[in-house]
Scaffold this motif. Structure first.
Motif, PDB file in Angstrom:
ATOM      1  N   CYS A  29      79.768  65.789  41.792  1.00 49.14           N
ATOM      2  CA  CYS A  29      80.278  65.587  40.448  1.00 49.14           C
ATOM      3  C   CYS A  29      81.553  64.731  40.458  1.00 49.14           C
ATOM      4  O   CYS A  29      82.512  65.053  41.151  1.00 49.14           O
ATOM      5  CB  CYS A  29      80.560  66.953  39.805  1.00 49.14           C
ATOM      6  N   HIS A  30      81.555  63.650  39.677  1.00 45.87           N
ATOM      7  CA  HIS A  30      82.761  62.847  39.458  1.00 45.87           C
ATOM      8  C   HIS A  30      83.462  63.377  38.211  1.00 45.87           C
ATOM      9  O   HIS A  30      82.865  63.435  37.138  1.00 45.87           O
ATOM     10  CB  HIS A  30      82.407  61.373  39.219  1.00 45.87           C
ATOM     11  N   CYS A  31      84.719  63.746  38.334  1.00 47.90           N
ATOM     12  CA  CYS A  31      85.487  64.272  37.210  1.00 47.90           C
ATOM     13  C   CYS A  31      86.491  63.249  36.693  1.00 47.90           C
ATOM     14  O   CYS A  31      87.084  62.497  37.461  1.00 47.90           O
ATOM     15  CB  CYS A  31      86.228  65.548  37.613  1.00 47.90           C
ATOM     16  N   HIS A  32      86.689  63.262  35.399  1.00 48.64           N
ATOM     17  CA  HIS A  32      87.664  62.413  34.720  1.00 48.64           C
ATOM     18  C   HIS A  32      89.041  63.058  34.813  1.00 48.64           C
ATOM     19  O   HIS A  32      89.162  64.273  35.010  1.00 48.64           O
ATOM     20  CB  HIS A  32      87.231  62.272  33.254  1.00 48.64           C
ATOM     21  N   GLY A  33      90.086  62.256  34.644  1.00 49.22           N
ATOM     22  CA  GLY A  33      91.439  62.781  34.704  1.00 49.22           C
ATOM     23  C   GLY A  33      91.764  63.777  33.613  1.00 49.22           C
ATOM     24  O   GLY A  33      92.677  64.593  33.750  1.00 49.22           O
ATOM     25  N   GLU A  34      91.000  63.743  32.496  1.00 50.57           N
ATOM     26  CA  GLU A  34      91.204  64.673  31.395  1.00 50.57           C
ATOM     27  C   GLU A  34      90.346  65.934  31.534  1.00 50.57           C
ATOM     28  O   GLU A  34      90.326  66.767  30.630  1.00 50.57           O
ATOM     29  CB  GLU A  34      90.883  63.985  30.061  1.00 50.57           C
ATOM     30  N   SER A  35      89.643  66.085  32.657  1.00 48.49           N
ATOM     31  CA  SER A  35      88.727  67.220  32.824  1.00 48.49           C
ATOM     32  C   SER A  35      89.432  68.522  33.171  1.00 48.49           C
ATOM     33  O   SER A  35      88.866  69.600  33.032  1.00 48.49           O
ATOM     34  CB  SER A  35      87.718  66.911  33.940  1.00 48.49           C
ATOM     35  N   GLY A  36      90.647  68.437  33.670  1.00 50.48           N
ATOM     36  CA  GLY A  36      91.368  69.614  34.150  1.00 50.48           C
ATOM     37  C   GLY A  36      91.263  69.816  35.643  1.00 50.48           C
ATOM     38  O   GLY A  36      92.041  70.580  36.229  1.00 50.48           O
ATOM     39  N   LEU A  93      86.017  55.629  28.741  1.00 54.45           N
ATOM     40  CA  LEU A  93      85.995  56.352  27.474  1.00 54.45           C
ATOM     41  C   LEU A  93      84.680  57.105  27.349  1.00 54.45           C
ATOM     42  O   LEU A  93      83.626  56.495  27.189  1.00 54.45           O
ATOM     43  CB  LEU A  93      86.177  55.366  26.316  1.00 54.45           C
ATOM     44  N   ASP A  94      84.744  58.436  27.439  1.00 59.65           N
ATOM     45  CA  ASP A  94      83.535  59.253  27.463  1.00 59.65           C
ATOM     46  C   ASP A  94      83.878  60.634  26.900  1.00 59.65           C
ATOM     47  O   ASP A  94      84.598  61.403  27.534  1.00 59.65           O
ATOM     48  CB  ASP A  94      83.027  59.368  28.900  1.00 59.65           C
ATOM     49  N   PRO A  95      83.375  60.978  25.705  1.00 58.34           N
ATOM     50  CA  PRO A  95      83.734  62.266  25.099  1.00 58.34           C
ATOM     51  C   PRO A  95      83.207  63.469  25.874  1.00 58.34           C
ATOM     52  O   PRO A  95      83.762  64.568  25.743  1.00 58.34           O
ATOM     53  CB  PRO A  95      83.115  62.188  23.697  1.00 58.34           C
ATOM     54  N   TRP A  96      82.149  63.298  26.675  1.00 56.75           N
ATOM     55  CA  TRP A  96      81.666  64.414  27.484  1.00 56.75           C
ATOM     56  C   TRP A  96      82.613  64.677  28.652  1.00 56.75           C
ATOM     57  O   TRP A  96      82.954  65.822  28.944  1.00 56.75           O
ATOM     58  CB  TRP A  96      80.260  64.132  28.010  1.00 56.75           C
ATOM     59  N   LEU A  97      83.046  63.637  29.313  1.00 54.18           N
ATOM     60  CA  LEU A  97      83.916  63.801  30.475  1.00 54.18           C
ATOM     61  C   LEU A  97      85.292  64.328  30.091  1.00 54.18           C
ATOM     62  O   LEU A  97      85.901  65.090  30.849  1.00 54.18           O
ATOM     63  CB  LEU A  97      84.099  62.458  31.198  1.00 54.18           C
ATOM     64  N   SER A  98      85.802  63.903  28.939  1.00 53.32           N
ATOM     65  CA  SER A  98      87.213  64.149  28.634  1.00 53.32           C
ATOM     66  C   SER A  98      87.466  64.882  27.328  1.00 53.32           C
ATOM     67  O   SER A  98      88.604  65.244  27.047  1.00 53.32           O
ATOM     68  CB  SER A  98      87.969  62.815  28.599  1.00 53.32           C
ATOM     69  N   GLY A  99      86.428  65.106  26.512  1.00 53.26           N
ATOM     70  CA  GLY A  99      86.640  65.640  25.180  1.00 53.26           C
ATOM     71  C   GLY A  99      87.103  64.541  24.241  1.00 53.26           C
ATOM     72  O   GLY A  99      87.570  63.481  24.667  1.00 53.26           O
ATOM     73  N   ALA A 100      86.991  64.793  22.925  1.00 52.58           N
ATOM     74  CA  ALA A 100      87.327  63.764  21.941  1.00 52.58           C
ATOM     75  C   ALA A 100      88.798  63.385  22.013  1.00 52.58           C
ATOM     76  O   ALA A 100      89.154  62.198  22.017  1.00 52.58           O
ATOM     77  CB  ALA A 100      86.968  64.255  20.538  1.00 52.58           C
TER      78      ALA A 100
END
Length: 436
Positions: free
Chosen positions: A418-425, A59-66
């Protein structure tokens, strides 16, 4: 699913042990706990998963947005979600534990080191609760969990000193068996050094589980955003998954599975690469497996696929494996896949640790030209890059590979720190880019 955030007063206060003890007492009381982690960590979640056999949600608002953070929360399954915080409650320039608690509207239980205090523990907790108003953060500090607190007069003194608005959720006694070994990048993974269940059950006996359950609450619902490709049944993505490539957010696998069949394989074991439309090499510890990776033949096969134009995406450890060589701190050098023009060498201290923002210089397997990606970097290696190397990204925030650029690219391959989250696009794009 209701939830609660276990936040620390600082790093090193014992949040991971407190979280594992809380998950244990919930499970023993008949609840199905869902673990989660605030911030971009991979290692603490591996301990959560090893204990309760459920993927721990990042859970990270920077990686995935709110909204992405809320969607990630709601993908969890269970009765009570226990979110382990990152650093101290208010620490973190882009994604503090307080920001996660505020974004999800979850109550905070403050983990306070009580080994040398009683009234001062209450004073510390009260200060943390009131600091939220000072910095304009809308969070509810519901009470404390006293870490390393003895019973008897010690526990009673802490409980009696708390003001009425702060509940006492119990304590985690000092227990020598609850120590997790560490190394570079942090603690050892849960699969390597999981804590003893019996020791955790003993530590959890003094946690007030029903009071904790009563304090938990549900975050706001958010609309699902799962775009399933019409060609999902026909597309396959090969994902490296072993002790060298073990840093994978559950949300990434969720996103890949929404648009393709995910085919795991082990480069450490020398597995053949599955016949796939794209290849994903996550981060991890390739430096601990240099000999196996060099001799196993899997990296050679990845190099052949890359030369054929198959989209290949490597994050941190994946970047290292796609490079020409990898040198350990002991001075041993191993040949890697040789797809990307760089020689990687491990260093004695970390080279980067931050949230990252990248701007795509051209169309790549993870971003269209001009778009931005957000992620996280934490690595002990440095890449010596060839003078004629091509980069996919300019660094907007963070260090990248050379301070200004990230994403070494060749063929249809990108390797990045860079490690990207699944919600990053990033993984939406990976599901769409065809082989050349």
């Amino acid at each position: 699913m209701r939830g609660v955030v276990l936040a620390g007063t600082s790093s090193g206060v014992g949040k991971t042990v407190a979280t594992l003890a809380t998950l244990t007492t919930l499970e023993d009381a008949g609840y199905q706990p869902q673990p989660a982690k605030a911030g971009p960590d991979f290692i603490d979640p591996s301990h959560h998963e090893a204990l309760v056999d459920a993927p721990s949600r990042t859970l990270d608002p920077w990686l995935s947005g709110a909204d992405g953070m809320r969607r990630t929360y709601w993908r969890g399954e269970g009765d009570i979600c226990v979110v382990e915080g990152v650093m101290g409650l208010y620490d973190g320039s882009k994604a503090s534990t307080a920001a996660v608690a505020e974004g999800l509207d979850l109550p905070v239980v403050l983990v306070v080191d009580a080994k040398a205090g009683m009234e001062s523990v209450a004073a510390t907790a009260l200060g943390f609760a009131r600091y939220a108003d000072r910095v304009g953060v809308d969070i509810d500090v519901a009470g404390i969990l006293a870490q390393r607190a003895h019973g008897g007069r010690h526990a009673e003194g802490i409980r009696d000193a708390l003001p009425d608005e702060l509940a006492y959720f119990g304590r985690v006694p000092p227990t020598p068996d609850l120590e997790i070994p560490d190394r570079h990048l942090g603690l050892q993974m849960g699969s390597e050094a999981g804590l003893d269940r019996g020791a955790l059950e003993t530590a959890a006996e003094t946690i007030d589980v029903e009071r904790l359950v009563e304090a938990a609450r549900e975050p706001p619902a958010v609309a699902a955003d799962e775009t399933v490709s019409d060609t999902a049944a026909d597309r396959r993505v090969a994902v490296a998954r072993d002790s060298a490539f073990c840093f994978t957010y559950p949300s990434v696998l969720d996103r890949l599975r929404s648009g393709a069949a995910v085919e795991p394989f082990s480069p450490v074991a020398g597995d053949p690469v599955p016949d796939a439309d794209a290849i994903y090499l996550p981060g991890g510890y390739p430096e601990l497996h240099g000999e196996s990776l060099s001799a196993g033949g899997t990296l050679d096969e990845i190099a052949d696929r890359a030369a054929d134009g198959v989209p290949v995406y490597g994050e941190c450890g994946g970047l290292m494996a796609l490079s020409e060589s990898l040198t350990t701190t002991d001075g041993d050098t191993y040949e890697m896949a040789g797809v990307l023009p760089a020689a990687v060498e491990m260093q004695d201290r970390y080279q980067a640790l931050d949230h990252v923002e990248l701007s795509a210089r051209t169309d790549t397997v993870t971003a269209a030209s001009g778009t931005h990606l957000r992620g996280h970097e934490f690595h002990y290696s440095a890449a010596d890059v060839a003078a004629d190397a091509s980069f996919a990204f300019d660094v907007v925030r963070g260090d990248g590979i050379d301070g200004d650029h990230d994403g070494l690219t060749e063929y249809n391959t990108v390797g990045t720190y860079c490690h990207c989250h699944g919600e990053s696009g990033a993984f939406d794009r990976l599901l769409e880019v065809p082989s050349k």
